[in-house]
Design an enzyme around this catalytic site. Structure first.
Site: not given
Length: 216
Positions: A134, A109
Site C-alpha cells: 500500500h 507494507s
C-alpha cells in the site's frame, strides 16, 4: 508499575537457549544468535529504528565474514516506519553478499518491500504467507505551512517507494501506482505472479552433500 515493551519481554523471557558442544566445553546461545552463525536473520514484528539497526549490523557482519556467501532473511512483519525500513533496504543493496528473502506469516507494507528487495531468483514465500502492499500513510498537525511540508514529504516517499517496487517486480509504474492505492493483500502465489517473490516453497530439499537448500 512500569509497562514493559512486549517485544522486550519476549526477547528476555521466551527466546530459548541452545547448547553447543565445543572443544572447550559447552557454549550456550540464544536461538537467534545461533542461527546468525548459519547466516540466518529474522525480522519479526514492527519495523522501527532499533530493529533496523540490529538487522543492518547483522547484514554488515555477515558480509565481513564471507562476502560471497548467501544470507537468508526471514520476514514476518506488518511493516512500520518507512525510514527504518529504507535503512534495511539500502544495506541489503549495499553489501556484496546475496540476500535471499523468505516470507513466513506476513510481509506487509515495508515488510513487502524488503521481501521483494532480495536477490533476484531467491525471493520466497511459504504457502500460507500473506503479502500486502500500500502507499505510505501518516498523520500531521501544526500550522498550515508545516502540514504542507509534511504532505510534500510523504508524496515524495510514495514516489520513491513506487519506483523501488518497479525496479524489483518488473511491473510498469502505472500498475504499481494502481496496486498500491489502497491496502492490496496477496496470497503467496499472487505475490509470485506480481513479481514480489520468485517461488512458493513448501519444504526444503536435501542437496547431494546432505545440506538443505530451498526448493521451488
Amino acid at each position: 508499575m512500569i509497562d514493559r515493551d512486549p517485544i522486550d519481554v519476549f526477547n528476555n523471557t521466551l527466546v530459548p537457549m541452545v547448547v553447543e558442544q565445543t572443544n572447550r566445553g559447552e557454549r550456550s546461545y540464544d536461538i537467534y544468535s545461533r542461527l546468525l552463525k548459519e547466516r540466518i536473520i529474522f525480522l519479526t514484528g514492527q519495523v522501527h529504528d532499533g530493529v533496523a539497526s540490529l538487522i543492518c549490523a547483522q547484514l554488515l557482519f555477515l558480509e565481513s565474514e564471507n562476502p560471497s556467501k548467501d544470507i537468508s532473511f526471514y520476514i514476518n512483519s506488518p511493516g512500520g516506519v518507512v525510514t527504518s525500513g529504507m535503512a534495511i533496504y539500502d544495506t541489503m543493496q549495499y553489501i556484496r553478499s546475496p540476500v535471499s528473502t523468505v516470507c513466513i506469516g506476513q510481509a506487509a507494507s515495508m515488510g513487502s518491500l524488503l521481501l521483494c528487495a532480495g536477490e533476484a531468483g531467491k525471493r520466497y514465500a511459504t504457502p500460507n504467507a500473506r503479502i500486502m502492499i500500500h502507499q505510505p500513510s501518516g498523520g500531521f498537525q501544526g500550522q498550515a505551512a508545516d502540514i504542507e511540508i509534511q504532505a510534500r514529504e510523504i508524496l515524495a516517499l510514495r514516489e520513491r517507494l513506487n519506483r523501488i517496487y518497479v525496479k524489483h517486480t518488473g511491473q510498469p509504474l502505472e500498475t504499481i501506482e494502481r496496486a498500491m492505492d489502497r491496502d492490496n493483500y496477496m496470497t503467496a502465489e499472487e505475490s509470485r505472479a506480481f513479481g514480489l517473490t520468485d517461488s512458493v516453497i513448501e519444504r526444503r530439499a536435501l542437496s547431494d552433500d546432505g545440506d538443505t537448500k530451498s526448493s521451488s
